[in-house]
Motif scaffolding. Structure first.
Motif, PDB file in Angstrom:
ATOM      1  N   SER A 149       0.700  -0.992  -0.118  1.00 35.09           N
ATOM      2  CA  SER A 149       0.123  -0.160   0.039  1.00 35.09           C
ATOM      3  C   SER A 149       0.883   1.141   0.115  1.00 35.09           C
ATOM      4  CB  SER A 149      -0.916   0.031   1.076  1.00 35.09           C
ATOM      5  OG  SER A 149      -0.102   0.081   2.341  1.00 35.09           O
ATOM      6  N   TYR A 150       2.105   0.961   0.301  1.00 35.29           N
ATOM      7  CA  TYR A 150       3.063   2.309   0.456  1.00 35.29           C
ATOM      8  C   TYR A 150       3.782   2.379  -0.889  1.00 35.29           C
ATOM      9  CZ  TYR A 150       2.721   3.420   5.310  1.00 35.29           C
ATOM     10  OH  TYR A 150       2.289   3.817   6.699  1.00 35.29           O
ATOM     11  N   TRP A 151       3.573   1.280  -1.772  1.00 32.17           N
ATOM     12  CA  TRP A 151       4.252   1.495  -2.895  1.00 32.17           C
ATOM     13  C   TRP A 151       3.774   2.460  -3.960  1.00 32.17           C
ATOM     14  CZ3 TRP A 151       4.322  -2.771  -7.356  1.00 32.17           C
ATOM     15  CH2 TRP A 151       5.352  -2.582  -8.017  1.00 32.17           C
ATOM     16  N   GLN A 152       4.528   3.548  -4.233  1.00 33.48           N
ATOM     17  CA  GLN A 152       3.992   4.500  -5.266  1.00 33.48           C
ATOM     18  C   GLN A 152       4.547   4.171  -6.810  1.00 33.48           C
ATOM     19  OE1 GLN A 152       1.836   6.755  -4.492  1.00 33.48           O
ATOM     20  NE2 GLN A 152       1.817   5.993  -2.479  1.00 33.48           N
ATOM     21  N   THR A 153       3.607   3.703  -7.810  1.00 32.84           N
ATOM     22  CA  THR A 153       4.293   3.310  -9.199  1.00 32.84           C
ATOM     23  C   THR A 153       2.951   3.643 -10.181  1.00 32.84           C
ATOM     24  OG1 THR A 153       4.701   1.618 -10.411  1.00 32.84           O
ATOM     25  CG2 THR A 153       3.069   1.033  -8.657  1.00 32.84           C
ATOM     26  N   ASP A 154       3.593   3.959 -11.326  1.00 33.82           N
ATOM     27  CA  ASP A 154       2.533   3.903 -12.355  1.00 33.82           C
ATOM     28  C   ASP A 154       2.184   2.799 -13.077  1.00 33.82           C
ATOM     29  OD1 ASP A 154       2.438   6.860 -11.885  1.00 33.82           O
ATOM     30  OD2 ASP A 154       4.313   7.161 -13.180  1.00 33.82           O
ATOM     31  N   ILE A 155       2.979   1.691 -12.732  1.00 33.15           N
ATOM     32  CA  ILE A 155       2.429   0.324 -13.364  1.00 33.15           C
ATOM     33  C   ILE A 155       0.947  -0.025 -12.913  1.00 33.15           C
ATOM     34  CG2 ILE A 155       3.160  -1.985 -13.315  1.00 33.15           C
ATOM     35  CD1 ILE A 155       5.894  -1.232 -12.588  1.00 33.15           C
TER      36      ILE A 155
END
Length: 440
Positions: free
Chosen positions: A117-123
């Motif tokens: 949930s903390y992972w910021q990604t555009d994937i």
């Protein structure tokens, strides 16, 4: 023939029973897994999904659908495996060992929900942000192993006391378990600003800490390997098929499992959807819902202890009828709740029925099951409950998806389907005739 331990246990007072170390540590696992159930399944995962997806009234219904289907998928996996679990219990005698493994996996993936949930990604994956997709996958895995551990946890009950003590032990376990809800909600200050994903990692830590007493104190009573029947994975399914062929000999318990299918439908779906329904439909803020949930939990604790004594007094069958009637009334009020005070009443009443259903149904399974097949029937009991845990959320999610353009009305119609299912379950349960059970 009754063993010495059982003879001694007859002499125990309720407090002597409640303070017995094996029973206390067993109950603390209910405390631990209820922290997961309340924090993840009921409160913060639905809040997180609504936070990410529910940006308007229509999308709130989409969020409800997403949550419903995630719960249904987790239950589908349990449906596949739970009959095997009962066979493993009867043929190995191992219960705690499986709880340790399954609870540990559930804890790990609860922790991973927080990490992802903390992972910021555009994937993205299928149009869904990858971080959200991985949180949902972790939720499905965590919930599957959480539910799997409960099959073995419930099957430990007969080892803790006499048949006469089962209602009190069951009620005590549920009551202690729901105290876990109160402890679990202590993480709310960390998420009160609306960042609900912050609850996932602390929940995993609490789940682990309060599981440790059972991990280290309770002991298995393994069946010697030369006496074990199951030699392969698939042979477990053969045992299940054999049991279904013997259905005529065990008609009461199979009838009750059909009834429980419908009753649990309402329970599982309400647990999964209560937070979103209260906030999106009835107008509770997240903070108000937490208070409502605490009050409902207190009602659950009181109901669990009270129905332990009621079940002992009137029998499990009648007690289940009382609980089902209480569920129907609470759901009717919830469907028509236009003011928050109405939902306060519904939530408190459903809280009583929620804990009481666990108390009465577990006791009834022990009453109906031959000793040599208790593990197998607990596995089938979980099977019945989890098939309904697929159907109920799937129906709810499908209704909200098909009627999403109608906004709040979609959720009210979806919730009303649970009233029908509860009535069907009650009618079937009344038809159970326990006196014809055979114990061959």
């Amino acid at each position: 023939m009754m063993n010495v331990g059982s003879q001694k246990s007859i002499l125990r007072s309720p407090w002597g029973l409640y303070l017995s170390l094996p029973i206390l540590s067993w109950a603390f696992y209910d405390f631990a897994n209820t922290i997961f159930s309340s924090n993840i399944n009921t409160v913060f995962f639905p809040f997180y999904m609504d936070e990410i997806l529910g940006t308007n009234e229509v999308k709130q219904q989409v969020a409800s659908t997403f949550i419903s289907y995630a719960n249904a998928i987790a239950s589908l996996f349990l449906v596949i495996f739970s009959p095997l679990f009962g066979v493993w219990i009867d043929n190995t005698g191992l219960k705690k060992r499986f709880i340790v493994w399954f609870a540990s996996i559930s804890i790990i993936f609860t922790f991973m929900m927080g990490v992802f949930s903390y992972w910021q990604t555009d994937i993205t994956f299928g149009g869904v942000p990858m971080s959200l997709f991985l949180v949902v996958v972790s939720f499905v895995i965590a919930k599957f192993f959480f539910n799997s551990s409960l099959v073995f946890y419930d099957a430990m009950m007969p080892d803790l006391g006499t048949k006469e003590e089962m209602p009190l032990i069951s009620g005590y376990g549920v009551a202690i378990g729901y105290l876990g809800t109160i402890i679990g909600l202590l993480v709310y200050p960390f998420v009160s600003d609306g960042n609900f994903h912050r609850a996932f990692i602390p929940t995993a830590a609490l789940y682990l800490i309060f599981s440790l007493p059972l991990f280290f104190i309770n002991k298995d009573k393994p069946i010697p390997k030369e006496q074990r029947k199951v030699n392969s994975f698939l042979s477990g399914y053969k045992e299940i098929i054999k049991t279904f062929k013997e259905m005529r000999a065990y008609k009461p318990i199979f009838t009750f499992m059909i009834a429980y299918f419908f009753l649990n439908d309402a329970i599982a779906t309400t647990i999964a959807m209560m937070a979103v329904y209260a906030t999106a439909i009835v107008g509770f803020s997240s903070g108000q819902f937490i208070i409502l949930y605490l009050v409902s939990t207190v009602s659950t604790i009181i109901g669990s202890l009270a129905f332990g004594y009621i079940t002992k007094s009137v029998g499990a069958k009648k007690a289940i009828i009382y609980v089902a009637l209480l569920m129907i009334v609470s759901l009717v009020i919830a469907v028509f709740a236009l003011k928050q005070w109405m939902f306060w009443i519904a939530g408190s009443m459903f809280g009583v029925s929620l804990g009481s259903m666990w108390v009465t149904s577990r006791t009834y399974i022990i009453e109906l099951s031959p000793i040599e097949k208790q593990g197998q029937f607990f596995g089938l009991f979980a099977f019945s409950g989890k098939v309904s845990s697929i159907i109920g959320p799937a129906i709810y999610g499908t209704v909200t998806l098909l009627l999403k353009d109608y906004g709040a009305l979609a959720s009210r119609i979806a919730l009303s389907t649970l009233i029908v299912l509860t009535i069907i379950g009650l009618i079937i349960h009344i038809r159970v005739r326990p006196n014809v059970t055979k114990s061959t």
